[in-house]
Motif scaffolding. Structure first.
Motif, PDB file in Angstrom:
ATOM      1  N   ALA A  59      99.312  26.855  28.574  1.00 12.27           N
ATOM      2  CA  ALA A  59      98.920  27.052  30.190  1.00 12.27           C
ATOM      3  C   ALA A  59      97.715  27.226  30.317  1.00 12.27           C
ATOM      4  CB  ALA A  59      99.294  28.479  29.950  1.00 12.27           C
ATOM      5  N   THR A  60      96.849  25.790  29.702  1.00  7.66           N
ATOM      6  CA  THR A  60      95.322  26.012  29.608  1.00  7.66           C
ATOM      7  C   THR A  60      95.780  24.603  30.288  1.00  7.66           C
ATOM      8  OG1 THR A  60      95.649  24.409  27.574  1.00  7.66           O
ATOM      9  CG2 THR A  60      94.462  26.874  27.606  1.00  7.66           C
ATOM     10  N   PRO A  61      94.551  24.149  31.157  1.00 11.67           N
ATOM     11  CA  PRO A  61      93.926  23.178  32.024  1.00 11.67           C
ATOM     12  C   PRO A  61      94.206  21.933  31.075  1.00 11.67           C
ATOM     13  CG  PRO A  61      93.382  24.681  33.486  1.00 11.67           C
ATOM     14  CD  PRO A  61      93.302  25.432  31.593  1.00 11.67           C
ATOM     15  N   ILE A  62      94.328  20.610  31.217  1.00 15.78           N
ATOM     16  CA  ILE A  62      93.831  19.368  30.734  1.00 15.78           C
ATOM     17  C   ILE A  62      92.926  18.963  30.878  1.00 15.78           C
ATOM     18  CG2 ILE A  62      96.553  18.047  30.802  1.00 15.78           C
ATOM     19  CD1 ILE A  62      95.481  16.395  33.013  1.00 15.78           C
ATOM     20  N   THR A  63      92.041  18.482  30.058  1.00 21.44           N
ATOM     21  CA  THR A  63      90.526  17.868  30.436  1.00 21.44           C
ATOM     22  C   THR A  63      90.305  16.826  30.450  1.00 21.44           C
ATOM     23  OG1 THR A  63      89.954  17.560  28.255  1.00 21.44           O
ATOM     24  CG2 THR A  63      90.467  19.444  28.669  1.00 21.44           C
ATOM     25  N   GLY A  64      91.252  16.269  30.911  1.00 20.18           N
ATOM     26  CA  GLY A  64      91.514  14.103  31.530  1.00 20.18           C
ATOM     27  C   GLY A  64      92.553  13.680  31.891  1.00 20.18           C
ATOM     28  N   SER A  88      98.370  21.455  39.881  1.00 24.91           N
ATOM     29  CA  SER A  88      97.339  21.022  38.978  1.00 24.91           C
ATOM     30  C   SER A  88      96.378  22.162  39.225  1.00 24.91           C
ATOM     31  CB  SER A  88      97.736  19.454  39.130  1.00 24.91           C
ATOM     32  OG  SER A  88      96.938  18.955  37.770  1.00 24.91           O
ATOM     33  N   PRO A  89      95.715  22.261  38.519  1.00 28.99           N
ATOM     34  CA  PRO A  89      94.206  22.646  37.975  1.00 28.99           C
ATOM     35  C   PRO A  89      93.766  21.215  38.018  1.00 28.99           C
ATOM     36  CG  PRO A  89      95.566  23.397  35.679  1.00 28.99           C
ATOM     37  CD  PRO A  89      96.492  22.546  36.688  1.00 28.99           C
ATOM     38  N   TYR A  90      93.947  20.486  37.579  1.00 30.66           N
ATOM     39  CA  TYR A  90      92.986  18.738  37.045  1.00 30.66           C
ATOM     40  C   TYR A  90      93.617  18.496  38.233  1.00 30.66           C
ATOM     41  CZ  TYR A  90      90.947  15.353  34.759  1.00 30.66           C
ATOM     42  OH  TYR A  90      90.263  13.991  34.226  1.00 30.66           O
ATOM     43  N   PRO A  91      93.039  17.450  38.834  1.00 31.21           N
ATOM     44  CA  PRO A  91      93.027  16.074  40.078  1.00 31.21           C
ATOM     45  C   PRO A  91      93.541  14.909  39.379  1.00 31.21           C
ATOM     46  CG  PRO A  91      91.208  16.931  40.028  1.00 31.21           C
ATOM     47  CD  PRO A  91      91.482  17.970  39.124  1.00 31.21           C
ATOM     48  N   TYR A  92      94.933  14.388  39.816  1.00 35.53           N
ATOM     49  CA  TYR A  92      94.840  13.034  39.074  1.00 35.53           C
ATOM     50  C   TYR A  92      95.509  11.875  40.339  1.00 35.53           C
ATOM     51  CZ  TYR A  92      99.342  14.889  38.530  1.00 35.53           C
ATOM     52  OH  TYR A  92     100.896  15.391  38.326  1.00 35.53           O
ATOM     53  N   ALA A 107     101.592  18.570  44.168  1.00 32.93           N
ATOM     54  CA  ALA A 107     100.901  19.332  44.498  1.00 32.93           C
ATOM     55  C   ALA A 107      99.442  19.933  44.193  1.00 32.93           C
ATOM     56  CB  ALA A 107     101.635  21.284  44.768  1.00 32.93           C
ATOM     57  N   GLY A 108      98.674  20.454  45.067  1.00 30.18           N
ATOM     58  CA  GLY A 108      97.025  20.613  44.784  1.00 30.18           C
ATOM     59  C   GLY A 108      97.285  22.182  43.521  1.00 30.18           C
ATOM     60  N   ARG A 109      96.282  22.955  43.394  1.00 31.11           N
ATOM     61  CA  ARG A 109      96.152  23.769  42.900  1.00 31.11           C
ATOM     62  C   ARG A 109      97.007  24.796  43.415  1.00 31.11           C
ATOM     63  NH1 ARG A 109      90.232  25.183  40.511  1.00 31.11           N
ATOM     64  NH2 ARG A 109      92.197  26.676  39.121  1.00 31.11           N
ATOM     65  N   HIS A 110      97.855  25.636  42.495  1.00 30.76           N
ATOM     66  CA  HIS A 110      98.808  27.417  43.296  1.00 30.76           C
ATOM     67  C   HIS A 110      97.114  28.217  43.978  1.00 30.76           C
ATOM     68  CE1 HIS A 110     100.843  25.900  39.198  1.00 30.76           C
ATOM     69  NE2 HIS A 110     101.625  26.752  39.117  1.00 30.76           N
ATOM     70  N   VAL A 111      98.071  28.459  45.096  1.00 31.29           N
ATOM     71  CA  VAL A 111      97.427  29.071  45.670  1.00 31.29           C
ATOM     72  C   VAL A 111      97.727  31.007  45.375  1.00 31.29           C
ATOM     73  CG1 VAL A 111      97.042  30.391  48.310  1.00 31.29           C
ATOM     74  CG2 VAL A 111      96.944  27.317  47.816  1.00 31.29           C
ATOM     75  N   ALA A 112      97.231  31.505  45.122  1.00 31.60           N
ATOM     76  CA  ALA A 112      97.573  33.355  43.903  1.00 31.60           C
ATOM     77  C   ALA A 112      96.949  33.976  44.857  1.00 31.60           C
ATOM     78  CB  ALA A 112      97.970  33.213  42.647  1.00 31.60           C
ATOM     79  N   ALA A 113      97.152  34.639  44.376  1.00 33.19           N
ATOM     80  CA  ALA A 113      96.026  36.201  44.632  1.00 33.19           C
ATOM     81  C   ALA A 113      94.849  36.033  43.809  1.00 33.19           C
ATOM     82  CB  ALA A 113      97.474  37.418  45.494  1.00 33.19           C
ATOM     83  N   PRO A 114      94.096  37.711  43.393  1.00 33.82           N
ATOM     84  CA  PRO A 114      93.239  37.850  42.860  1.00 33.82           C
ATOM     85  C   PRO A 114      94.066  38.856  41.489  1.00 33.82           C
ATOM     86  CG  PRO A 114      92.354  38.097  45.419  1.00 33.82           C
ATOM     87  CD  PRO A 114      94.153  37.249  45.429  1.00 33.82           C
ATOM     88  N   ARG A 115      93.406  37.918  40.721  1.00 32.04           N
ATOM     89  CA  ARG A 115      94.404  38.398  39.366  1.00 32.04           C
ATOM     90  C   ARG A 115      96.080  38.441  39.332  1.00 32.04           C
ATOM     91  NH1 ARG A 115      92.933  43.797  37.457  1.00 32.04           N
ATOM     92  NH2 ARG A 115      92.733  42.846  35.012  1.00 32.04           N
ATOM     93  N   ARG A 116      96.067  37.705  39.852  1.00 31.31           N
ATOM     94  CA  ARG A 116      97.619  37.601  40.065  1.00 31.31           C
ATOM     95  C   ARG A 116      98.722  36.431  40.319  1.00 31.31           C
ATOM     96  NH1 ARG A 116      99.630  41.217  43.717  1.00 31.31           N
ATOM     97  NH2 ARG A 116     101.673  40.787  42.687  1.00 31.31           N
ATOM     98  N   ARG A 119      95.607  32.728  34.387  1.00 31.28           N
ATOM     99  CA  ARG A 119      93.572  32.152  34.195  1.00 31.28           C
ATOM    100  C   ARG A 119      92.846  30.736  34.406  1.00 31.28           C
ATOM    101  NH1 ARG A 119      90.971  35.464  29.202  1.00 31.28           N
ATOM    102  NH2 ARG A 119      91.412  37.124  30.980  1.00 31.28           N
ATOM    103  N   ASP A 120      92.770  30.239  35.455  1.00 23.95           N
ATOM    104  CA  ASP A 120      92.375  29.813  35.257  1.00 23.95           C
ATOM    105  C   ASP A 120      92.976  28.260  36.298  1.00 23.95           C
ATOM    106  OD1 ASP A 120      89.857  30.261  34.112  1.00 23.95           O
ATOM    107  OD2 ASP A 120      90.443  29.721  32.274  1.00 23.95           O
ATOM    108  N   ILE A 121      94.412  28.594  36.562  1.00 24.54           N
ATOM    109  CA  ILE A 121      95.338  27.466  36.854  1.00 24.54           C
ATOM    110  C   ILE A 121      95.288  27.484  38.345  1.00 24.54           C
ATOM    111  CG2 ILE A 121      97.670  27.017  37.375  1.00 24.54           C
ATOM    112  CD1 ILE A 121      96.760  26.904  33.952  1.00 24.54           C
ATOM    113  N   GLY A 122      95.618  28.905  38.932  1.00 20.28           N
ATOM    114  CA  GLY A 122      95.300  28.491  40.529  1.00 20.28           C
ATOM    115  C   GLY A 122      94.259  28.528  41.410  1.00 20.28           C
ATOM    116  N   VAL A 123      93.663  28.286  43.312  1.00 23.46           N
ATOM    117  CA  VAL A 123      93.152  28.754  43.658  1.00 23.46           C
ATOM    118  C   VAL A 123      92.932  30.606  44.058  1.00 23.46           C
ATOM    119  CG1 VAL A 123      91.797  28.421  45.684  1.00 23.46           C
ATOM    120  CG2 VAL A 123      92.588  26.767  43.802  1.00 23.46           C
ATOM    121  N   GLU A 124      92.565  31.766  43.364  1.00 20.60           N
ATOM    122  CA  GLU A 124      92.502  32.354  43.906  1.00 20.60           C
ATOM    123  C   GLU A 124      91.743  33.367  45.100  1.00 20.60           C
ATOM    124  OE1 GLU A 124      92.087  35.186  40.235  1.00 20.60           O
ATOM    125  OE2 GLU A 124      93.527  33.995  39.455  1.00 20.60           O
TER     126      GLU A 124
END
Length: 358
Positions: A59-64, A88-92, A107-116, A119-124
């Motif tokens: 559950a960590t974003p890829i780097t490339g 995806s938290p990384y655009p490809y 899809a683009g990044r997940h759209v999520a509520a703050p701290r819900r 971590r680092d995956i969605g747009v909160e």
């Protein structure tokens, strides 16, 4: 050079000849074509309808891009020739038309509520900003938006909807206005009820579905992607949370245990069901056959499972199957997978975009 394939072509199962010219299928003979498969059962390329190329295991974003290619290759070599990346938290986007990469619905990044969310995956975002965030993430994808409909609420000490019903309805409306379909992550009873009634296009997981809501999904044509291989991880999630959130832990275990009945009921009601693994995060890539076998354990017929992992899923995502002028993606099996679903673990020939993978 044109390629030639002969075998029992699904879904009909009639023995016939296919010619692959570039990235297209034709039933018209092509002189000089190379025969690459003669015999067996020919299936339109499989689909993982819920995975994440932008999230590494753990559950960590890829780097490339190389990481995304590597994950996509694992799926491809299992016969999965089209993927829907459900956030995806990384655009490809550069990989959309790359020859060795499966077809991509993103899809683009997940759209999520703050701290819900993770971590680092969605747009909160707070409720007032959800519709705008959805519009922006629709631009980052190529036809899908991913909403996090519920998650653990630490104050409530259990699952709870991410936002109120009006906000979630506005989010779905914003996705549709942007020309995207909306998928929703949801585990809870309340969260899935809100999102189905808001008009979401697909329910991801859907452990909290009730019989009444299943009927509503069938009426609307709302799709279900159960990701049963992921739901089996709920026990570990519960164990890690139990000390602080015992009620949440009990809830997650109950949702896991009742889920096979939920999926059977959805199938019997006529809800469109597609096969997805939720690979990335807590599930490895390349396990679509295992997801199909878990669905069979839940009581769904093998032929219907295969349809939801192949030709029906491809139609849903806009990737035509083995029809005249369709896309040259196919998998060959030595036995009929409608009868022996476990054979999907062992493809004997894979062709992606008119090129032999193996």
């Amino acid at each position: 050079m044109a390629l030639h394939v002969r075998g029992a072509v699904l879904p009909e199962g009639d023995v016939r000849d296919l010619w692959l010219v570039g990235d297209r299928v034709t039933f018209e003979p092509v002189g000089g074509a190379e025969t690459i498969s003669d015999g067996g059962f020919v299936v339109p390329g499989l689909v993982d309808a819920h995975c994440h190329l932008g999230i590494a295991y753990g559950a960590t974003p890829i780097t490339g891009l190389d990481q995304a290619r590597e994950l996509a290759t694992i799926d491809r070599d299992a016969g999965v020739l089209a993927l829907r990346d459900a956030g995806s938290p990384y655009p490809y986007a550069e990989l959309d038309d790359e020859p060795g990469v499966p077809r991509l619905a993103r899809a683009g990044r997940h759209v999520a509520a703050p701290r819900r969310y993770l971590r680092d995956i969605g747009v909160e975002v707070v409720a007032a900003d959800v519709a705008a965030a959805v519009t922006e993430q629709a631009k980052a994808g190529n036809g899908w938006v991913k909403l996090v409909g519920d998650w653990i609420d630490r104050d409530a000490r259990d699952l709870a909807p991410s936002w109120d019903a009006a906000t979630m309805a506005a989010a779905v409306e914003a996705a549709h206005a942007a020309g995207a379909r909306a998928a929703v992550h949801t585990f809870s009873e309340e969260g899935v009820d809100i999102m189905v009634r808001a008009g979401v296009d697909s329910v991801e997981h859907g452990t909290g579905l009730s019989l009444d809501l299943i009927d509503e999904m069938a009426r609307r044509g709302t799709a279900l992607v159960p990701t049963m291989i992921n739901i089996r991880t709920f026990g570990g999630i519960a164990d890690r949370a139990r000390e602080k959130f015992a009620g949440y832990a009990d809830h997650m275990v109950a949702l896991r245990d009742g889920f096979p009945e939920v999926v059977r009921a959805a199938h019997e009601a006529g809800v469109p069901i597609y096969i997805g693994t939720d690979a990335g995060g807590g599930v490895q890539h390349g396990l679509v056959a295992e997801e199909m076998l878990i669905m069979q354990e839940a009581g769904l017929p093998a032929a219907d499972i295969l349809a939801g992992a192949s030709w029906k899923a491809r139609e849903w995502l806009g990737f035509p199957g083995l029809v005249e002028g369709g896309l040259a993606d196919l998998v060959v099996y030595s036995e009929d997978p409608r009868r022996t679903l476990a054979v999907t673990r062992h493809p004997s020939r894979i062709v992606l975009r008119g090129r032999v993978v193996r």
